[in-house]
Design an enzyme around this catalytic site. Structure first.
Site, short mmCIF file in Angstrom:
data_model
loop_
_atom_site.label_atom_id
_atom_site.label_comp_id
_atom_site.label_asym_id
_atom_site.label_seq_id
_atom_site.Cartn_x
_atom_site.Cartn_y
_atom_site.Cartn_z
N ARG A 147 0.86 -1.19 0.00
CA ARG A 147 0.00 0.00 0.00
C ARG A 147 0.88 1.23 0.00
O ARG A 147 1.79 1.34 0.85
CB ARG A 147 -0.89 -0.02 1.25
N TYR A 159 -2.14 12.01 6.26
CA TYR A 159 -2.56 10.78 6.91
C TYR A 159 -1.53 9.67 6.78
O TYR A 159 -1.07 9.36 5.69
CB TYR A 159 -3.87 10.29 6.30
N ASP A 212 -4.99 3.98 0.08
CA ASP A 212 -6.08 4.32 0.99
C ASP A 212 -6.35 5.82 0.89
O ASP A 212 -5.45 6.63 1.11
CB ASP A 212 -5.66 3.95 2.43
N HIS A 214 -8.78 7.33 2.65
CA HIS A 214 -9.28 7.77 3.95
C HIS A 214 -10.51 8.67 3.83
O HIS A 214 -10.62 9.69 4.53
CB HIS A 214 -8.18 8.46 4.75
N GLU A 238 -8.89 2.08 -1.50
CA GLU A 238 -9.65 1.90 -0.26
C GLU A 238 -10.29 3.21 0.21
O GLU A 238 -9.66 4.28 0.11
CB GLU A 238 -8.67 1.38 0.80
N GLU A 264 -13.58 -0.77 7.04
CA GLU A 264 -12.87 -0.91 8.32
C GLU A 264 -13.61 -0.29 9.50
O GLU A 264 -13.35 -0.67 10.63
CB GLU A 264 -11.44 -0.36 8.23
N ARG A 285 -13.65 -4.83 4.04
CA ARG A 285 -12.48 -4.72 4.93
C ARG A 285 -12.86 -4.71 6.41
O ARG A 285 -12.17 -4.10 7.22
CB ARG A 285 -11.71 -3.43 4.58
N GLU A 341 -4.31 -6.85 5.49
CA GLU A 341 -3.43 -5.70 5.77
C GLU A 341 -2.44 -6.07 6.87
O GLU A 341 -2.79 -6.76 7.83
CB GLU A 341 -4.29 -4.51 6.22
N TRP A 405 -11.82 12.17 8.35
CA TRP A 405 -10.53 11.56 8.68
C TRP A 405 -10.45 10.19 8.05
O TRP A 405 -11.33 9.38 8.22
CB TRP A 405 -10.37 11.42 10.19
O1 KDG Z 1 -5.17 4.02 13.67
C1 KDG Z 1 -5.97 4.32 12.57
C2 KDG Z 1 -6.40 3.07 11.87
O2 KDG Z 1 -7.36 2.32 12.54
C3 KDG Z 1 -6.91 3.27 10.50
O3 KDG Z 1 -7.56 4.46 10.36
C4 KDG Z 1 -5.82 3.06 9.53
O4 KDG Z 1 -7.08 3.44 7.55
C5 KDG Z 1 -6.34 2.71 8.18
C6 KDG Z 1 -5.96 1.43 7.60
O5 KDG Z 1 -6.38 1.16 6.48
O6 KDG Z 1 -5.23 0.68 8.26
MG MG Z 2 -7.97 2.37 5.90
#
Ligand code: KDG
Ligand code: MG
Length: 405
Positions: A147, A159, A212, A214, A238, A264, A285, A341, A405
């Site tokens: 990644r 991030y 990712d 986010h 992602e 997630e 995920r 992951e 976030w």
């Molecule tokens: O600590 C933050 C994680 O839980 C998460 O936000 C990290 O996006 C993330 C990932 O894909 O591992």
């Molecule tokens: Mg993530």
């Protein structure tokens, strides 16, 4: 067999973890992870005050009935605190059942569908070159999928890129309140293609790439991103968009063939049912802790398989090794497993507290044959690392507007 005691232990060996230990009259105990980052004490109180008293005296073999009791038997269903609490109980009960049977949990799920679990590692860099150097290190170690995340020129802190700080505690310094980091979609969109173009130039077309976002984009921006990255053949993009509105992924699908992954922060299948059924996503995920344990993860895997969706469980360091072990058992079994992951097997401190029966070789995890989940938890070591209030950062646009976030 009867449950005789339920302990909730919040410790901070590098990060905060909420660990559940269920003890029985036969001397067998089970472990579960209930960590909800930034809200650890809420889930600990939920378990101690509302769940533990209902478990004493029950037969720990009745995993399904206990799951339904804690889900349907409560007026307030779903949500991260409730589901992480149920998740920890469920994991601990599978651990007990495996130990009682003398079998690893993957055997109880249906046995191995593969010899080992393929991982994707993280390359997070402060520049594109730095990110690619980190990718080079992972490739040397044998990782087949990486990644890529790179800081964005002109933005101070992005991030997953901590600069000279080694973790989020360091980013918070003496002020244990959420750090604030800037975001600009324009600056991100202007740089992101170069990262993947250079990765393909340097590492060729065989290596798997992920990214990712986010949840920083709108659906139409995500469609544009997907189109832009299509020629670099990513395994998945992602969290392109936060999908409280699941139809957002329908819009993305109308514009790009880039595979999409999400899940997630989801707590039940209801958070992603439409996306799965309509085949708007390619990878789900969810994490055993946050989705309510091994029992619903198994159902979600089977449901997803009907729609060509594969599993790619969350593997961030704020999931404890107990959750990670649960994923490994699910990953060995799930016929539609995609990828796991991986950010390393804990830290020196967390490895004093958690012991596990997993081996890393060539970007894959091999699971040992210890009964149950194959994890142990040292309560004395945990007591040396008391809870420390901690938050993830928040994100703001350059004009100060709060962003995802
Ligand atoms: O600590 C933050 C994680 O839980 C998460 O936000 C990290 O996006 C993330 C990932 O894909 O591992
Ligand atoms: Mg993530």
């Amino acid at each position: 067999m009867k449950i005789t005691d339920v302990r909730v232990i919040v410790s901070s060996p590098g990060r905060n973890f909420v660990t559940l230990k269920i003890l029985t009259d036969e001397g067998i105990y089970g472990l579960g992870d209930a960590t909800v980052n930034g809200r650890e004490m809420a889930v600990a109180a939920y378990l101690e005050e509302h769940v533990a008293p209902c478990l004493i005296g029950r037969d720990p073999h009745q995993i399904e009935d206990i799951w339904q009791y804690l889900y349907k038997g409560v007026y307030w269903r779903k949500g991260p605190i409730t589901m992480a609490s149920i998740g920890a109980v469920d994991m601990a009960l599978w651990d007990i059942k495996g130990k009682a049977a003398g079998l690893p949990v993957y055997q109880l799920l249906g046995g191995k569908s593969r010899e080992a679990v393929t991982l994707y590692g993280h390359a997070n860099g402060s520049t594109i070159e730095d990110t690619l150097d980190k990718m080079g290190d992972l490739v040397k170690q044998g990782f087949k999928v990486v990644r890529l995340q790179s800081a964005i020129p002109g933005l101070d802190g992005t991030y997953g890129v901590l600069g000279d700080k080694k973790d989020y505690f360091a980013l918070q310094s003496d002020r244990p309140l959420p750090p604030e980091l800037p975001w600009s979609t324009v600056k991100y969109m202007n740089m992101i293609e170069e990262l993947f173009a250079k990765a393909r130039e340097r590492f060729g077309n065989e290596i798997g790439l992920c990214h990712d976002v986010h949840s920083r984009l709108t659906p139409i921006e995500a469609g544009r991103l997907g189109k832009m990255l299509e020629k670099y053949n990513l395994l998945f993009i992602e969290d392109a968009v936060a999908a409280e509105n699941q139809e957002s992924y329908k819009i993305i699908r109308q514009h790009t063939t880039a595979p999409m992954a999400i899940g997630e922060i989801y707590n039940t299948v209801w958070d992603c049912k439409d996306m799965i059924e309509n085949q708007w996503i390619d990878y789900i995920r969810m994490a055993a802790t946050h989705a309510g344990g091994i029992t619903p993860m198994r159902r979600i895997a089977d449901f997803s398989a009907m729609y060509h969706v594969r599993t790619a469980p969350h593997g961030a360091p704020d999931l404890s090794p107990i959750c990670y072990a649960a994923h490994m058992h699910l990953n060995l079994w799930a016929p539609n497993f995609g990828i796991q992951e991986f950010v390393g097997f804990g830290t020196e401190k967390s490895n004093e507290v958690f012991k596990y029966d997993l081996q890393l070789r060539d970007g894959m995890v091999y699971v040992g044959d210890a009964p149950g989940l194959g994890v142990d938890f040292d309560e004395d070591a945990a007591a040396r690392y008391p809870y420390k209030r901690s938050y993830l950062p928040v994100s703001r646009l350059e004009d100060g507007t709060l962003w995802s976030w």
